[in-house]
Design an enzyme around this catalytic site. Structure first.
Site, PDB file in Angstrom:
ATOM      1  N   LYS A  80      13.495   2.040  18.440  1.00 24.60           N
ATOM      2  CA  LYS A  80      12.648   3.022  17.737  1.00 24.60           C
ATOM      3  C   LYS A  80      11.768   2.423  16.647  1.00 24.60           C
ATOM      4  O   LYS A  80      11.240   3.150  15.802  1.00 24.60           O
ATOM      5  CB  LYS A  80      13.495   4.172  17.125  1.00 24.60           C
ATOM      6  CG  LYS A  80      14.370   4.827  18.136  1.00 24.60           C
ATOM      7  CD  LYS A  80      13.571   5.420  19.261  1.00 24.60           C
ATOM      8  CE  LYS A  80      14.384   5.561  20.519  1.00 24.60           C
ATOM      9  NZ  LYS A  80      13.552   5.498  21.737  1.00 24.60           N
ATOM     10  N   GLY A  82       9.055   0.500  17.431  1.00 24.45           N
ATOM     11  CA  GLY A  82       7.701   0.242  17.934  1.00 24.45           C
ATOM     12  C   GLY A  82       7.671  -0.536  19.237  1.00 24.45           C
ATOM     13  O   GLY A  82       6.660  -1.159  19.582  1.00 24.45           O
ATOM     14  N   THR A  84       7.669   0.405  22.505  1.00 24.53           N
ATOM     15  CA  THR A  84       6.737   0.859  23.546  1.00 24.53           C
ATOM     16  C   THR A  84       5.318   0.376  23.227  1.00 24.53           C
ATOM     17  O   THR A  84       4.571  -0.046  24.115  1.00 24.53           O
ATOM     18  CB  THR A  84       6.752   2.404  23.620  1.00 24.53           C
ATOM     19  OG1 THR A  84       8.112   2.845  23.639  1.00 24.53           O
ATOM     20  CG2 THR A  84       6.032   2.910  24.841  1.00 24.53           C
ATOM     21  N   TRP A  85       4.982   0.412  21.961  1.00 26.81           N
ATOM     22  CA  TRP A  85       3.630   0.036  21.516  1.00 26.81           C
ATOM     23  C   TRP A  85       3.402  -1.473  21.622  1.00 26.81           C
ATOM     24  O   TRP A  85       2.395  -1.919  22.183  1.00 26.81           O
ATOM     25  CB  TRP A  85       3.457   0.513  20.072  1.00 26.81           C
ATOM     26  CG  TRP A  85       2.055   0.473  19.546  1.00 26.81           C
ATOM     27  CD1 TRP A  85       0.900   0.340  20.282  1.00 26.81           C
ATOM     28  CD2 TRP A  85       1.657   0.578  18.182  1.00 26.81           C
ATOM     29  NE1 TRP A  85      -0.185   0.356  19.447  1.00 26.81           N
ATOM     30  CE2 TRP A  85       0.249   0.517  18.150  1.00 26.81           C
ATOM     31  CE3 TRP A  85       2.345   0.736  16.977  1.00 26.81           C
ATOM     32  CZ2 TRP A  85      -0.475   0.596  16.948  1.00 26.81           C
ATOM     33  CZ3 TRP A  85       1.630   0.823  15.792  1.00 26.81           C
ATOM     34  CH2 TRP A  85       0.235   0.756  15.788  1.00 26.81           C
ATOM     35  N   HIS A 139      16.219  -5.957  22.342  1.00 25.59           N
ATOM     36  CA  HIS A 139      16.600  -5.386  21.042  1.00 25.59           C
ATOM     37  C   HIS A 139      17.630  -6.302  20.363  1.00 25.59           C
ATOM     38  O   HIS A 139      18.142  -5.971  19.305  1.00 25.59           O
ATOM     39  CB  HIS A 139      17.254  -4.017  21.229  1.00 25.59           C
ATOM     40  CG  HIS A 139      16.310  -2.909  21.611  1.00 25.59           C
ATOM     41  ND1 HIS A 139      15.055  -2.768  21.089  1.00 25.59           N
ATOM     42  CD2 HIS A 139      16.480  -1.856  22.458  1.00 25.59           C
ATOM     43  CE1 HIS A 139      14.479  -1.684  21.584  1.00 25.59           C
ATOM     44  NE2 HIS A 139      15.321  -1.122  22.432  1.00 25.59           N
ATOM     45  N   ARG A 161       9.933  -1.605  11.227  1.00 24.50           N
ATOM     46  CA  ARG A 161       9.369  -0.309  10.829  1.00 24.50           C
ATOM     47  C   ARG A 161      10.174   0.229   9.653  1.00 24.50           C
ATOM     48  O   ARG A 161      11.374  -0.110   9.508  1.00 24.50           O
ATOM     49  CB  ARG A 161       9.469   0.640  12.031  1.00 24.50           C
ATOM     50  CG  ARG A 161       8.769   1.962  11.877  1.00 24.50           C
ATOM     51  CD  ARG A 161       8.909   2.802  13.146  1.00 24.50           C
ATOM     52  NE  ARG A 161       8.101   4.006  13.078  1.00 24.50           N
ATOM     53  CZ  ARG A 161       8.161   5.004  13.967  1.00 24.50           C
ATOM     54  NH1 ARG A 161       9.006   4.919  14.993  1.00 24.50           N
ATOM     55  NH2 ARG A 161       7.395   6.055  13.841  1.00 24.50           N
ATOM     56  N   TYR A 227       5.187  -2.001  11.718  1.00 22.85           N
ATOM     57  CA  TYR A 227       4.593  -0.852  12.418  1.00 22.85           C
ATOM     58  C   TYR A 227       3.538  -0.164  11.554  1.00 22.85           C
ATOM     59  O   TYR A 227       2.436   0.140  12.018  1.00 22.85           O
ATOM     60  CB  TYR A 227       5.722   0.117  12.775  1.00 22.85           C
ATOM     61  CG  TYR A 227       5.334   1.375  13.521  1.00 22.85           C
ATOM     62  CD1 TYR A 227       5.477   1.467  14.900  1.00 22.85           C
ATOM     63  CD2 TYR A 227       4.868   2.503  12.840  1.00 22.85           C
ATOM     64  CE1 TYR A 227       5.152   2.648  15.584  1.00 22.85           C
ATOM     65  CE2 TYR A 227       4.543   3.671  13.505  1.00 22.85           C
ATOM     66  CZ  TYR A 227       4.685   3.737  14.880  1.00 22.85           C
ATOM     67  OH  TYR A 227       4.362   4.889  15.549  1.00 22.85           O
ATOM     68  N   ARG A 296       6.592  10.606  20.663  1.00 23.34           N
ATOM     69  CA  ARG A 296       6.894  11.822  19.899  1.00 23.34           C
ATOM     70  C   ARG A 296       5.770  12.076  18.907  1.00 23.34           C
ATOM     71  O   ARG A 296       4.834  12.784  19.223  1.00 23.34           O
ATOM     72  CB  ARG A 296       8.257  11.670  19.193  1.00 23.34           C
ATOM     73  CG  ARG A 296       8.814  12.946  18.631  1.00 23.34           C
ATOM     74  CD  ARG A 296      10.148  12.699  17.940  1.00 23.34           C
ATOM     75  NE  ARG A 296      10.036  11.821  16.786  1.00 23.34           N
ATOM     76  CZ  ARG A 296       9.823  12.245  15.543  1.00 23.34           C
ATOM     77  NH1 ARG A 296       9.734  13.520  15.290  1.00 23.34           N
ATOM     78  NH2 ARG A 296       9.712  11.380  14.539  1.00 23.34           N
TER      79      ARG A 296
HETATM   80  P1  PAP Z   1      12.583   2.082  22.147  1.00 20.01           P
HETATM   81  O1  PAP Z   1      12.903   1.053  21.130  1.00 20.01           O
HETATM   82  O2  PAP Z   1      13.688   3.032  22.417  1.00 20.01           O
HETATM   83  O3  PAP Z   1      11.979   1.557  23.373  1.00 20.01           O
HETATM   84  P2  PAP Z   1      10.234   2.745  20.592  1.00 20.01           P
HETATM   85  O4  PAP Z   1       9.007   2.663  21.382  1.00 20.01           O
HETATM   86  O5  PAP Z   1      10.473   1.681  19.584  1.00 20.01           O
HETATM   87  O6  PAP Z   1      11.478   3.036  21.518  1.00 20.01           O
HETATM   88  O7  PAP Z   1      10.287   4.089  19.784  1.00 20.01           O
HETATM   89  C1  PAP Z   1       9.542   5.214  20.050  1.00 20.01           C
HETATM   90  C2  PAP Z   1       8.713   5.457  18.810  1.00 20.01           C
HETATM   91  O8  PAP Z   1       7.469   4.764  18.934  1.00 20.01           O
HETATM   92  C3  PAP Z   1       8.386   6.910  18.687  1.00 20.01           C
HETATM   93  O9  PAP Z   1       8.244   7.132  17.277  1.00 20.01           O
HETATM   94  P3  PAP Z   1       8.419   8.603  16.634  1.00 20.01           P
HETATM   95  O10 PAP Z   1       9.687   9.168  17.181  1.00 20.01           O
HETATM   96  O11 PAP Z   1       8.500   8.374  15.166  1.00 20.01           O
HETATM   97  O12 PAP Z   1       7.215   9.338  17.017  1.00 20.01           O
HETATM   98  C4  PAP Z   1       7.061   6.977  19.414  1.00 20.01           C
HETATM   99  O13 PAP Z   1       6.300   8.113  19.127  1.00 20.01           O
HETATM  100  C5  PAP Z   1       6.410   5.710  18.928  1.00 20.01           C
HETATM  101  N1  PAP Z   1       5.346   5.228  19.816  1.00 20.01           N
HETATM  102  C6  PAP Z   1       5.362   5.174  21.163  1.00 20.01           C
HETATM  103  N2  PAP Z   1       4.205   4.694  21.631  1.00 20.01           N
HETATM  104  C7  PAP Z   1       3.436   4.425  20.548  1.00 20.01           C
HETATM  105  C8  PAP Z   1       2.109   3.912  20.383  1.00 20.01           C
HETATM  106  N3  PAP Z   1       1.367   3.579  21.429  1.00 20.01           N
HETATM  107  N4  PAP Z   1       1.647   3.771  19.140  1.00 20.01           N
HETATM  108  C9  PAP Z   1       2.389   4.110  18.061  1.00 20.01           C
HETATM  109  N5  PAP Z   1       3.638   4.605  18.148  1.00 20.01           N
HETATM  110  C10 PAP Z   1       4.162   4.765  19.378  1.00 20.01           C
END
Ligand code: PAP
Length: 337
Positions: A80, A82, A84-85, A139, A161, A227, A296
């Site tokens: 959580k 970052g 995916t980004w 991770h 983050r 992040y 999200r």
């Molecule tokens: P993971 O470690 O389980 O794979 P990860 O991608 O780190 O997940 O966490 C998802 C978070 O990244 C979400 O944050 P939020 O719950 O605070 O909203 C998600 O919205 C955010 N996220 C996913 N894609 C992007 C993106 N392209 N840019 C910025 N934030 C993103």
């Protein structure tokens, strides 16, 4: 470019057979246990961090069997923070000469399928890398990385983050994943355990600090991004990332707005609206996960809606205590940003 950059490549590397399972189950019995996050599955403490068993099994296997190549690029994050980004950004940067931005695989495939987790996919015996896009993700805490990752001298990119945003994102993720009931799964209890370090791949602070120290000690190998800084200034981060990965943007590319195209392709706004990310699923060790679980808010400000002032202050105090001697901090965005 390989025929499909997001293919899973199988090899005849050692398998995680029944024999391995017995050994693993014996090992679990010797470890400290914690519950609450996703009962009846416990978290187990191993090498100073807490893990769900499926992931821990993958970590132990990777520690035994993973062979790192010098040209590997490993994207590391706590859950959580970052993932995916950063997977999307690194993939878009490395694949930009093979694909037009309008036909990039990220438009039809979630970044988790374009860049595989070592500890998740190693269980499926996935070991070959696309030589042009040698990206892997994990991770794993820095101190638990397989020895071969250190020995190979490969590159590591970490994204940290603000812990308050990590906790709130994790809490929402688990609520959606099945812990639907906020009474059984209150943020207060999640906060308490998170602060104690008892969360998946936690303590979060030790996770971030391990990579932060490594980035100071081995700056040519370990790049540390935050992040919130990436959100504030994606342009300089994308350029820095491309340089670090050995494929800087040329003057011609910059004139053609390639940096901006990478940013747009990988933005929360673009990715979260794609059909694949609204309706698709990925495999995970225990169950298929809806792709939309990974999108999200895409900001680090939502914690104000879920954490009390005291809860936020406690997290900030731990951050100061843990990070102050090492010059690490996560600047929280203000309402104006
Ligand atoms: P993971 O470690 O389980 O794979 P990860 O991608 O780190 O997940 O966490 C998802 C978070 O990244 C979400 O944050 P939020 O719950 O605070 O909203 C998600 O919205 C955010 N996220 C996913 N894609 C992007 C993106 N392209 N840019 C910025 N934030 C993103």
């Amino acid at each position: 470019m390989a025929s499909s950059a997001c293919d899973v490549h199988k090899t005849s590397e050692p398998q995680n057979g029944e024999e391995g399972k017995v050994k693993f189950e014996d090992k679990l019995k010797t470890l400290d246990k914690g519950d609450f996050w996703t009962p009846p599955v416990n978290l187990y403490r191993y090498e100073g961090f807490w893990f769900f068993p499926d992931f821990l099994e993958g970590i132990m296997l990777a520690q035994e069997q993973f062979k790192s190549h010098p040209n590997d690029i490993i994207l590391c994050t706590a859950p959580k923070a970052g993932t995916t980004w950063i997977k999307a950004l690194a993939f878009a940067i490395l694949s930009r000469h093979g694909y037009d931005f309008s036909s990039n695989p990220l438009l039809t495939t979630i970044s988790h399928e374009c860049v595989r987790y070592i500890e998740v996919d190693y269980i499926r015996n996935w070991t070959k890398r696309d030589p042009e896009i040698p990206l892997l993700a994990t991770h794993m805490p820095y101190t638990s990385l397989p020895k071969s990752v250190m020995d190979s001298g490969c590159k590591i990119v970490y994204v940290g983050r603000d812990p308050k945003a990590v906790l709130v994102s994790l809490w929402h993720f688990l609520l959606k994943l099945g812990r639907k009931d906020k009474v059984q799964f209150p943020i207060e209890k999640a906060h308490e355990l998170f602060c104690e370090g008892v969360s998946s791949y936690g303590p979060y602070w030790d996770h971030a600090l391990g990579y932060w120290k490594a980035s100071l000690e081995r700056p040519n190998n370990v790049l540390f991004f935050k992040y919130e800084d990436m959100k504030r200034d994606p342009c300089s981060h994308v350029k820095r990332l491309a340089e670090f990965l050995g494929t800087p943007f040329s003057g011609e590319e910059e004139a053609d707005a390639a940096v901006e195209k990478v940013i747009k392709l990988c933005s929360f706004e673009t990715l979260s609206k794609l059909e694949v990310n609204k309706t698709g699923h990925i495999d995970s060790p225990s169950m298929p996960l809806a792709n939309n679980l990974f999108f999200r808010e895409g900001e680090s400000k939502d914690w104000v809606n879920h954490l009390s002032k005291e809860m936020a202050e406690r997290i900030d105090r731990i951050s100061v205590e843990k990070f102050k001697d090492f010059g690490l901090s996560f600047d929280v965005p203000t309402e104006q940003e």
